[in-house]
Design an enzyme around this catalytic site. Structure first.
Site, PDB file in Angstrom:
ATOM      1  N   ASP A 103       0.797  -1.227  -0.175  1.00  0.00           N
ATOM      2  CA  ASP A 103      -0.035  -0.021  -0.024  1.00  0.00           C
ATOM      3  C   ASP A 103       0.821   1.261   0.019  1.00  0.00           C
ATOM      4  O   ASP A 103       0.255   2.425  -0.303  1.00  0.00           O
ATOM      5  CB  ASP A 103      -0.993  -0.028   1.095  1.00  0.00           C
ATOM      6  CG  ASP A 103      -0.330  -0.059   2.547  1.00  0.00           C
ATOM      7  OD1 ASP A 103       0.886   0.234   2.621  1.00  0.00           O
ATOM      8  OD2 ASP A 103      -0.949  -0.685   3.417  1.00  0.00           O
ATOM      9  N   HIS A 118       6.459  -7.874  -1.324  1.00  0.00           N
ATOM     10  CA  HIS A 118       5.476  -8.248  -2.145  1.00  0.00           C
ATOM     11  C   HIS A 118       5.133  -7.196  -3.203  1.00  0.00           C
ATOM     12  O   HIS A 118       4.046  -7.315  -3.959  1.00  0.00           O
ATOM     13  CB  HIS A 118       4.239  -8.721  -1.449  1.00  0.00           C
ATOM     14  CG  HIS A 118       4.243  -9.640  -0.541  1.00  0.00           C
ATOM     15  ND1 HIS A 118       3.578 -10.217   0.627  1.00  0.00           N
ATOM     16  CD2 HIS A 118       5.383 -10.912  -0.753  1.00  0.00           C
ATOM     17  CE1 HIS A 118       3.969 -11.390   0.895  1.00  0.00           C
ATOM     18  NE2 HIS A 118       5.011 -11.708   0.398  1.00  0.00           N
ATOM     19  N   CYS A 129       7.016  -6.436 -22.833  1.00  0.00           N
ATOM     20  CA  CYS A 129       8.282  -5.791 -22.647  1.00  0.00           C
ATOM     21  C   CYS A 129       9.024  -5.896 -21.245  1.00  0.00           C
ATOM     22  O   CYS A 129      10.117  -5.504 -21.032  1.00  0.00           O
ATOM     23  CB  CYS A 129       8.395  -4.751 -23.281  1.00  0.00           C
ATOM     24  SG  CYS A 129       7.809  -3.333 -22.465  1.00  0.00           S
ATOM     25  N   CYS A 149       3.971   0.024 -25.347  1.00  0.00           N
ATOM     26  CA  CYS A 149       4.414  -1.112 -26.118  1.00  0.00           C
ATOM     27  C   CYS A 149       3.115  -1.616 -26.960  1.00  0.00           C
ATOM     28  O   CYS A 149       3.112  -2.048 -27.989  1.00  0.00           O
ATOM     29  CB  CYS A 149       5.317  -2.022 -25.916  1.00  0.00           C
ATOM     30  SG  CYS A 149       4.682  -3.266 -24.852  1.00  0.00           S
ATOM     31  N   GLY A 186       1.720  -6.919  13.098  1.00  0.00           N
ATOM     32  CA  GLY A 186       0.437  -7.119  12.152  1.00  0.00           C
ATOM     33  C   GLY A 186       0.262  -7.962  10.865  1.00  0.00           C
ATOM     34  O   GLY A 186       0.012  -7.838  10.007  1.00  0.00           O
ATOM     35  N   THR A 187       0.814  -9.290  11.459  1.00  0.00           N
ATOM     36  CA  THR A 187       1.215 -10.092  10.196  1.00  0.00           C
ATOM     37  C   THR A 187       0.759 -11.585  10.913  1.00  0.00           C
ATOM     38  O   THR A 187       1.013 -11.854  11.840  1.00  0.00           O
ATOM     39  CB  THR A 187       2.705 -10.333   9.299  1.00  0.00           C
ATOM     40  OG1 THR A 187       2.331 -11.384   8.723  1.00  0.00           O
ATOM     41  CG2 THR A 187       3.552 -10.395  10.359  1.00  0.00           C
ATOM     42  N   ASN A 212       0.368  -7.564  17.620  1.00  0.00           N
ATOM     43  CA  ASN A 212      -0.788  -8.098  17.010  1.00  0.00           C
ATOM     44  C   ASN A 212      -2.141  -8.059  17.869  1.00  0.00           C
ATOM     45  O   ASN A 212      -2.133  -8.197  18.990  1.00  0.00           O
ATOM     46  CB  ASN A 212      -0.443  -9.497  16.500  1.00  0.00           C
ATOM     47  CG  ASN A 212      -1.515  -9.760  15.419  1.00  0.00           C
ATOM     48  OD1 ASN A 212      -2.429  -9.973  15.454  1.00  0.00           O
ATOM     49  ND2 ASN A 212      -0.703 -10.650  14.344  1.00  0.00           N
ATOM     50  N   GLU A 214      -4.212 -10.232  17.600  1.00  0.00           N
ATOM     51  CA  GLU A 214      -4.348 -11.682  17.858  1.00  0.00           C
ATOM     52  C   GLU A 214      -2.946 -12.493  17.869  1.00  0.00           C
ATOM     53  O   GLU A 214      -2.859 -13.154  16.689  1.00  0.00           O
ATOM     54  CB  GLU A 214      -5.403 -12.460  16.948  1.00  0.00           C
ATOM     55  CG  GLU A 214      -6.666 -11.875  16.912  1.00  0.00           C
ATOM     56  CD  GLU A 214      -7.432 -12.074  18.373  1.00  0.00           C
ATOM     57  OE1 GLU A 214      -6.989 -13.119  19.122  1.00  0.00           O
ATOM     58  OE2 GLU A 214      -8.267 -11.544  18.477  1.00  0.00           O
TER      59      GLU A 214
HETATM   60  P1  OAD Z   1      -3.104 -11.138   7.222  1.00  0.00           P
HETATM   61  O1  OAD Z   1      -4.474 -10.663   6.848  1.00  0.00           O
HETATM   62  O2  OAD Z   1      -2.631 -12.703   6.930  1.00  0.00           O
HETATM   63  O3  OAD Z   1      -2.897 -10.772   8.656  1.00  0.00           O
HETATM   64  C1  OAD Z   1      -3.009  -9.564   9.316  1.00  0.00           C
HETATM   65  C2  OAD Z   1      -2.701  -9.802  10.762  1.00  0.00           C
HETATM   66  O4  OAD Z   1      -3.001  -8.487  11.380  1.00  0.00           O
HETATM   67  C3  OAD Z   1      -3.513 -10.799  11.608  1.00  0.00           C
HETATM   68  O5  OAD Z   1      -2.809 -11.710  12.309  1.00  0.00           O
HETATM   69  C4  OAD Z   1      -4.246  -9.727  12.609  1.00  0.00           C
HETATM   70  O6  OAD Z   1      -4.718 -10.637  13.744  1.00  0.00           O
HETATM   71  C5  OAD Z   1      -3.462  -8.670  12.744  1.00  0.00           C
HETATM   72  N1  OAD Z   1      -4.148  -7.372  12.736  1.00  0.00           N
HETATM   73  C6  OAD Z   1      -5.275  -6.765  12.559  1.00  0.00           C
HETATM   74  N2  OAD Z   1      -5.548  -5.717  12.701  1.00  0.00           N
HETATM   75  C7  OAD Z   1      -4.425  -5.183  13.325  1.00  0.00           C
HETATM   76  C8  OAD Z   1      -4.183  -4.136  14.115  1.00  0.00           C
HETATM   77  N3  OAD Z   1      -4.851  -2.832  14.223  1.00  0.00           N
HETATM   78  N4  OAD Z   1      -2.894  -4.088  14.819  1.00  0.00           N
HETATM   79  C9  OAD Z   1      -2.173  -5.061  14.850  1.00  0.00           C
HETATM   80  N5  OAD Z   1      -2.407  -6.170  14.309  1.00  0.00           N
HETATM   81  C10 OAD Z   1      -3.562  -6.483  13.562  1.00  0.00           C
HETATM   82  O7  OAD Z   1      -1.921 -10.282   6.479  1.00  0.00           O
HETATM   83  P2  OAD Z   1      -0.541 -10.692   6.066  1.00  0.00           P
HETATM   84  O8  OAD Z   1       0.286 -11.352   7.096  1.00  0.00           O
HETATM   85  O9  OAD Z   1       0.186  -9.239   6.018  1.00  0.00           O
HETATM   86  O10 OAD Z   1       0.310 -11.436  -0.213  1.00  0.00           O
HETATM   87  O11 OAD Z   1      -0.586 -11.411   4.640  1.00  0.00           O
HETATM   88  C11 OAD Z   1       0.474 -11.967   4.212  1.00  0.00           C
HETATM   89  C12 OAD Z   1       0.212 -11.684   2.705  1.00  0.00           C
HETATM   90  O12 OAD Z   1      -0.894 -12.576   2.302  1.00  0.00           O
HETATM   91  C13 OAD Z   1       0.137 -10.290   2.002  1.00  0.00           C
HETATM   92  O13 OAD Z   1       1.163  -9.660   1.835  1.00  0.00           O
HETATM   93  C14 OAD Z   1      -0.762 -10.851   0.759  1.00  0.00           C
HETATM   94  C15 OAD Z   1      -1.514 -11.799   1.374  1.00  0.00           C
HETATM   95  O14 OAD Z   1      -2.071 -12.765   0.234  1.00  0.00           O
HETATM   96  C16 OAD Z   1       0.118 -10.647  -1.437  1.00  0.00           C
HETATM   97  O15 OAD Z   1      -0.102  -9.676  -1.722  1.00  0.00           O
HETATM   98  C17 OAD Z   1       1.485 -11.398  -2.297  1.00  0.00           C
END
Ligand code: OAD
Length: 239
Positions: A103, A118, A129, A149, A186-187, A212, A214
């Site tokens: 983003d 990503h 191209c 192109c 946040g992942t 996180n 969660e």
């Molecule tokens: P996810 O949607 O899998 O995970 C988001 C995480 O953020 C979860 O563990 C939530 O509990 C947590 N979360 C939500 N709100 C939050 C907040 N306000 N503060 C802290 N944590 C919070 O997203 P990603 O792990 O980023 O791939 O997903 C990985 C990849 O899967 C992405 O980059 C994307 C997707 O398919 C591509 O685009 C290639």
């Protein structure tokens, strides 16, 4: 002493820090996550929208989804979590931000030493191209957009089954193997190879602080699991 205070002290002592971010850090900016409540992968199937096969089958559908997401992101602004990471970087010699997000909100907040695993939703790539360029128009005037192109463009984003941008994972691993602290923010840490950075950093001697709503990393990998929104916890870690 609570977890936040201990984590704050750990961070204050750290000489080299890596932060790995995911969709959760942008949730408070109004951008939906993928797998959490309201997550995009609960509404749509990745194999319909985020794979090379999906694009080959129906490029217009894929582009409509990306155009919608671009619209959401264009209206979003960085939140306190993004800004706290800029403050952290400003106070340190060795700080690397590794993000799975496309983003651009870390850039907008002012982060500088950033590895985008990503890709970037504002970048386009020609399917023929291979030229790449930035296009911030929202909505895009033509779907699918075209290269100069004449061939069709695709988002310069990593889809499922594709390799990461050249050198991106290597750069992330180099930073992770000399880090004292890895912040995992946040992942859901389920998408590889990005998720592999966590055990890699741990094996290299880093201590992990997870932030996180969660927390879900295995207990053995984490020194401090801080439960709550990144926009609230991160400023408290620095304050
Ligand atoms: P996810 O949607 O899998 O995970 C988001 C995480 O953020 C979860 O563990 C939530 O509990 C947590 N979360 C939500 N709100 C939050 C907040 N306000 N503060 C802290 N944590 C919070 O997203 P990603 O792990 O980023 O791939 O997903 C990985 C990849 O899967 C992405 O980059 C994307 C997707 O398919 C591509 O685009 C290639």
């Amino acid at each position: 002493m609570d977890g936040i205070q201990k984590a704050r002290e750990l961070l204050a002592r750290a000489r080299s820090i890596v932060a790995l971010t995911g969709a959760g850090i942008s949730a408070e900016s109004g951008i939906p996550t993928f797998r959490g409540p309201g997550g995009m992968w609960r509404q749509w199937r990745p194999e319909d929208l985020a794979t090379p096969a999906a694009f080959a089958r129906d490029p217009r559908l894929v582009w409509e989804w990306y155009d919608w997401r671009r619209g959401l992101i264009a209206r979003a602004t960085p939140n306190a979590g993004h800004r706290a990471l800029v403050d952290l970087e400003n106070g340190r010699e060795k700080f690397t931000l590794v993000t799975q997000n496309v983003d651009g909100l870390h850039d907008l907040a002012g982060s500088r030493n950033t590895v985008k695993l990503h890709g970037d939703i504002w970048r386009m790539r020609c399917t023929e191209c291979r030229a790449e360029w930035t296009d911030r128009r929202v909505p895009l005037p033509e779907l699918p957009p075209r290269c100069r192109c004449g061939a069709m463009a695709r988002p310069a984003i990593v889809w499922f089954g594709e390799s990461l941008p050249d050198g991106a994972m290597e750069q992330a691993e180099q930073a992770a193997c000399r880090a004292d602290v890895l912040l995992v923010i946040g992942t859901s840490a389920v998408v590889y190879p990005a998720a592999g950075l966590v055990p890699y950093a741990v094996e290299s001697g880093a201590q992990v602080i997870e932030i996180n709503t969660e927390p879900s990393l295995p207990g053995g990998e984490v020194a401090y699991a801080l439960k709550g929104p990144a926009g609230e916890i991160l400023p408290r870690l620095l304050g």
